[in-house]
Design an enzyme around this catalytic site. Structure first.
Site, PDB file in Angstrom:
ATOM      1  N   ASN A  29       0.825  -1.202   0.000  1.00 48.56           N
ATOM      2  CA  ASN A  29       0.000   0.000   0.000  1.00 48.56           C
ATOM      3  C   ASN A  29       0.855   1.245   0.000  1.00 48.56           C
ATOM      4  O   ASN A  29       1.959   1.267   0.532  1.00 48.56           O
ATOM      5  CB  ASN A  29      -0.965  -0.016   1.192  1.00 48.56           C
ATOM      6  CG  ASN A  29      -0.360   0.614   2.431  1.00 48.56           C
ATOM      7  OD1 ASN A  29      -0.387   1.840   2.599  1.00 48.56           O
ATOM      8  ND2 ASN A  29       0.230  -0.211   3.299  1.00 48.56           N
ATOM      9  N   PHE A  56      -1.669   8.160   4.309  1.00 48.68           N
ATOM     10  CA  PHE A  56      -2.468   8.775   5.384  1.00 48.68           C
ATOM     11  C   PHE A  56      -3.702   9.512   4.880  1.00 48.68           C
ATOM     12  O   PHE A  56      -3.912  10.691   5.204  1.00 48.68           O
ATOM     13  CB  PHE A  56      -1.622   9.756   6.221  1.00 48.68           C
ATOM     14  CG  PHE A  56      -0.623   9.128   7.137  1.00 48.68           C
ATOM     15  CD1 PHE A  56      -0.891   7.948   7.804  1.00 48.68           C
ATOM     16  CD2 PHE A  56       0.606   9.746   7.356  1.00 48.68           C
ATOM     17  CE1 PHE A  56       0.050   7.380   8.666  1.00 48.68           C
ATOM     18  CE2 PHE A  56       1.549   9.197   8.213  1.00 48.68           C
ATOM     19  CZ  PHE A  56       1.270   8.009   8.872  1.00 48.68           C
ATOM     20  N   SER A  76       5.651   5.014   8.699  1.00 44.33           N
ATOM     21  CA  SER A  76       4.963   4.748   7.434  1.00 44.33           C
ATOM     22  C   SER A  76       5.843   5.198   6.278  1.00 44.33           C
ATOM     23  O   SER A  76       6.399   6.291   6.317  1.00 44.33           O
ATOM     24  CB  SER A  76       3.630   5.501   7.383  1.00 44.33           C
ATOM     25  OG  SER A  76       2.669   4.811   8.125  1.00 44.33           O
ATOM     26  N   ASN A 121       4.952   6.018   3.310  1.00 42.28           N
ATOM     27  CA  ASN A 121       4.226   6.679   2.218  1.00 42.28           C
ATOM     28  C   ASN A 121       4.008   8.176   2.372  1.00 42.28           C
ATOM     29  O   ASN A 121       3.326   8.784   1.566  1.00 42.28           O
ATOM     30  CB  ASN A 121       2.879   5.982   2.032  1.00 42.28           C
ATOM     31  CG  ASN A 121       3.063   4.498   1.761  1.00 42.28           C
ATOM     32  OD1 ASN A 121       3.875   4.126   0.915  1.00 42.28           O
ATOM     33  ND2 ASN A 121       2.367   3.671   2.501  1.00 42.28           N
ATOM     34  N   THR A 122       4.554   8.752   3.419  1.00 45.31           N
ATOM     35  CA  THR A 122       4.568  10.209   3.537  1.00 45.31           C
ATOM     36  C   THR A 122       6.022  10.626   3.360  1.00 45.31           C
ATOM     37  O   THR A 122       6.887  10.127   4.090  1.00 45.31           O
ATOM     38  CB  THR A 122       4.041  10.653   4.923  1.00 45.31           C
ATOM     39  OG1 THR A 122       2.671  10.293   5.009  1.00 45.31           O
ATOM     40  CG2 THR A 122       4.187  12.152   5.127  1.00 45.31           C
ATOM     41  N   LYS A 144       5.879   3.510  17.044  1.00 45.12           N
ATOM     42  CA  LYS A 144       5.834   2.423  16.045  1.00 45.12           C
ATOM     43  C   LYS A 144       7.000   2.568  15.085  1.00 45.12           C
ATOM     44  O   LYS A 144       7.199   3.626  14.491  1.00 45.12           O
ATOM     45  CB  LYS A 144       4.509   2.451  15.289  1.00 45.12           C
ATOM     46  CG  LYS A 144       4.352   1.280  14.320  1.00 45.12           C
ATOM     47  CD  LYS A 144       2.927   1.117  13.882  1.00 45.12           C
ATOM     48  CE  LYS A 144       2.750  -0.013  12.883  1.00 45.12           C
ATOM     49  NZ  LYS A 144       1.372  -0.172  12.444  1.00 45.12           N
ATOM     50  N   ASN A 173       6.061  -1.656  11.472  1.00 53.29           N
ATOM     51  CA  ASN A 173       5.271  -1.168  10.338  1.00 53.29           C
ATOM     52  C   ASN A 173       5.608  -1.990   9.083  1.00 53.29           C
ATOM     53  O   ASN A 173       6.278  -3.014   9.176  1.00 53.29           O
ATOM     54  CB  ASN A 173       5.554   0.324  10.133  1.00 53.29           C
ATOM     55  CG  ASN A 173       4.340   1.071   9.648  1.00 53.29           C
ATOM     56  OD1 ASN A 173       3.662   0.631   8.715  1.00 53.29           O
ATOM     57  ND2 ASN A 173       4.036   2.197  10.266  1.00 53.29           N
TER      58      ASN A 173
HETATM   59  C1  LIG Z   1      -3.572  -0.552   3.607  1.00 50.32           C
HETATM   60  C2  LIG Z   1      -2.734  -0.410   4.840  1.00 50.32           C
HETATM   61  C3  LIG Z   1      -2.751   0.791   5.536  1.00 50.32           C
HETATM   62  C4  LIG Z   1      -1.964   0.953   6.692  1.00 50.32           C
HETATM   63  N1  LIG Z   1      -2.014   2.140   7.368  1.00 50.32           N
HETATM   64  C5  LIG Z   1      -1.273   2.301   8.496  1.00 50.32           C
HETATM   65  C6  LIG Z   1      -1.322   3.512   9.242  1.00 50.32           C
HETATM   66  O1  LIG Z   1      -2.067   4.435   8.933  1.00 50.32           O
HETATM   67  N2  LIG Z   1      -0.516   3.621  10.331  1.00 50.32           N
HETATM   68  C7  LIG Z   1       0.327   2.608  10.730  1.00 50.32           C
HETATM   69  O2  LIG Z   1       1.043   2.755  11.724  1.00 50.32           O
HETATM   70  N3  LIG Z   1       0.360   1.438  10.053  1.00 50.32           N
HETATM   71  C8  LIG Z   1      -0.395   1.269   8.964  1.00 50.32           C
HETATM   72  N4  LIG Z   1      -0.354   0.065   8.291  1.00 50.32           N
HETATM   73  C9  LIG Z   1       0.551  -0.996   8.762  1.00 50.32           C
HETATM   74  C10 LIG Z   1      -0.146  -2.015   9.676  1.00 50.32           C
HETATM   75  O3  LIG Z   1      -0.660  -1.414  10.830  1.00 50.32           O
HETATM   76  C11 LIG Z   1       0.817  -3.139  10.079  1.00 50.32           C
HETATM   77  O4  LIG Z   1       1.887  -2.589  10.810  1.00 50.32           O
HETATM   78  C12 LIG Z   1       1.377  -3.879   8.865  1.00 50.32           C
HETATM   79  O5  LIG Z   1       0.375  -4.078   7.900  1.00 50.32           O
HETATM   80  C13 LIG Z   1       1.973  -5.230   9.232  1.00 50.32           C
HETATM   81  O6  LIG Z   1       0.994  -6.114   9.735  1.00 50.32           O
HETATM   82  P1  LIG Z   1       0.348  -7.306   8.836  1.00 50.32           P
HETATM   83  O7  LIG Z   1       1.488  -8.027   8.202  1.00 50.32           O
HETATM   84  O8  LIG Z   1      -0.455  -8.113   9.803  1.00 50.32           O
HETATM   85  O9  LIG Z   1      -0.506  -6.626   7.819  1.00 50.32           O
HETATM   86  C14 LIG Z   1      -1.138  -0.115   7.147  1.00 50.32           C
HETATM   87  C15 LIG Z   1      -1.144  -1.321   6.441  1.00 50.32           C
HETATM   88  C16 LIG Z   1      -1.929  -1.493   5.318  1.00 50.32           C
HETATM   89  C17 LIG Z   1      -1.893  -2.807   4.588  1.00 50.32           C
END
Ligand SMILES: Cc1cc2nc3c(=O)[nH]c(=O)nc-3n(C[C@H](O)[C@H](O)[C@H](O)COP(=O)(O)O)c2cc1C
Length: 354
Positions: free
Chosen positions: A117, A121, A182, A184-185, A216, A245
């Site tokens: 992704n 934000f 993150s 993406n910013t 995080k 993350n």
């Molecule tokens: C579409 C998407 C959006 C996410 N948005 C955020 C976010 O806004 N803030 C954040 O700290 N992590 C964000 N994450 C990361 C997740 O919270 C998590 O740390 C990451 O997906 C790893 O866990 P998983 O393997 O179980 O998905 C996002 C992940 C995905 C897939």
């Protein structure tokens, strides 16, 4: 394949390959959990037995939480509780409302069971989020808020962006996660340097009241950088850390993997557990770790617990396996606790280190 999977698992699974579908899945959950009968059915289908623990002064019915980013605007909070999560993290929220990066910005790599992704934000902004949280349901499980930085805010003003969100939302949540990881910013991850991070945490702590503040981190930092962040967090009395993350690395070559953005799901599991162990060893298991990254089974979850995580979170596996995975993980953990002759999940935390 159970009815539950057909009703909720598959819709989430098959719809999540586009963002529109993600929105529909959240909407479906929100609507279903809005009625007594809907909640009743969801509970029968999904809710696991309790596997309690206590942390930050809260009682958690089980250690598995919803990871940040799934419910960015806190729209389906009752739904997540009804599905059986032990806690949830809503957001990421930024001071200012923003639409995020151009679409498409969310991709599935099915073979690898990974998501990529580059949302950037997209969220309501802190003002509207505070109103939504105020008007929203009061849950019986802890609710954490994931806080990011608005794209338009200059890097040197990042600390006030984070702190404004915390100030506005503080009355309505149980704790905060300072997200400096993150991908993406633009330049957000640069805020993981010790000086900037210190400034952000100090400012956030002015407004967080007695509520826990966690940091995080990214899995892409060197181990030395990670320990630097841990030391800052400890020095400033942050209550714990969320590891990790998404990653910008690409562990294999599944087609959508070439898309830019943060990768989550199975390929992240090993590094995330490694980071958890690194932090647990460095802090001798005395600093709470929320383990997240690539958990898709009770085994993955158990590995993170015994290497030092007190709590866990999932995101991607919900997309690939449906909501039934919550119960599967909790009941699997319960069995491992029993088989190891332990009295509860808290006794399992860090077991592999002892
Ligand atoms: C579409 C998407 C959006 C996410 N948005 C955020 C976010 O806004 N803030 C954040 O700290 N992590 C964000 N994450 C990361 C997740 O919270 C998590 O740390 C990451 O997906 C790893 O866990 P998983 O393997 O179980 O998905 C996002 C992940 C995905 C897939």
């Amino acid at each position: 394949m159970g009815l539950g999977f057909k009703l909720f698992g598959r819709p989430i699974l098959s719809l999540m390959d586009s963002e529109k579908a993600h929105r529909r899945a959240i909407f479906l959950l929100k609507v279903t959990s809005g009625f007594f009968l809907g909640r009743f059915l969801l509970k029968i289908l999904y809710k696991p037995r309790n596997l309690t623990s206590e942390l930050f002064g809260f009682k958690f019915p089980n250690p598995l939480g919803l990871a940040a980013g799934m419910d960015k605007n806190a729209e389906a909070m009752t739904g997540w509780e009804t599905l059986g999560f032990g806690f949830i993290e809503v957001g990421g929220v930024t001071e200012h409302e923003q639409s995020g990066n151009p679409k498409p910005r969310m991709f599935r790599a099915d073979r690898s069971k990974a998501l990529i992704n580059r949302m950037g934000f997209n969220n309501l902004g802190s003002e509207k989020m505070a109103i939504a949280l105020d008007r929203g349901p009061k849950l019986g499980i802890p609710v954490f808020l994931n806080v990011g930085k608005s794209k338009k805010t200059k890097m040197e003003d990042a600390h006030t962006d984070y702190a404004t969100t915390v100030r506005r939302c503080e009355p309505f949540v149980d704790g905060f996660v300072v997200n400096v990881s993150s991908p993406n910013t633009p330049n957000l991850r640069d805020l993981q340097n010790e000086q900037d991070l210190e400034r952000i945490i100090l400012e956030v702590k002015k407004f967080s009241g007695s509520k826990p503040v966690l940091v995080k981190i990214s899995p892409d930092l060197s181990n030395q950088q990670i320990l630097g962040i841990v030391d800052v967090g400890l020095k400033l009395e942050c209550e714990g850390i969320v590891a990790t993350n998404t990653t910008t690395t690409r562990p294999d070559s599944d087609a959508p993997m070439q898309e830019a953005g943060g990768l989550s799901g199975s390929p992240l599991n090993t590094r995330s557990t490694e980071v958890i162990r690194l932090i647990a060893d460095h802090t001798d298991g005395n600093w709470p770790i929320v383990g997240v990254g690539g958990i898709s089974s009770a085994d993955d979850a158990w590995q993170k617990i015994i290497n030092g995580a007190s709590l866990l979170q999932i995101y991607s596996t919900l997309v690939f396996n449906g909501a039934g995975v919550i119960k599967q993980i909790i009941h699997g953990l319960e069995k491992r606790v029993r088989d190891a002759g332990l009295s509860g999940i808290e006794e399992a935390v860090g077991l592999a280190r002892r």
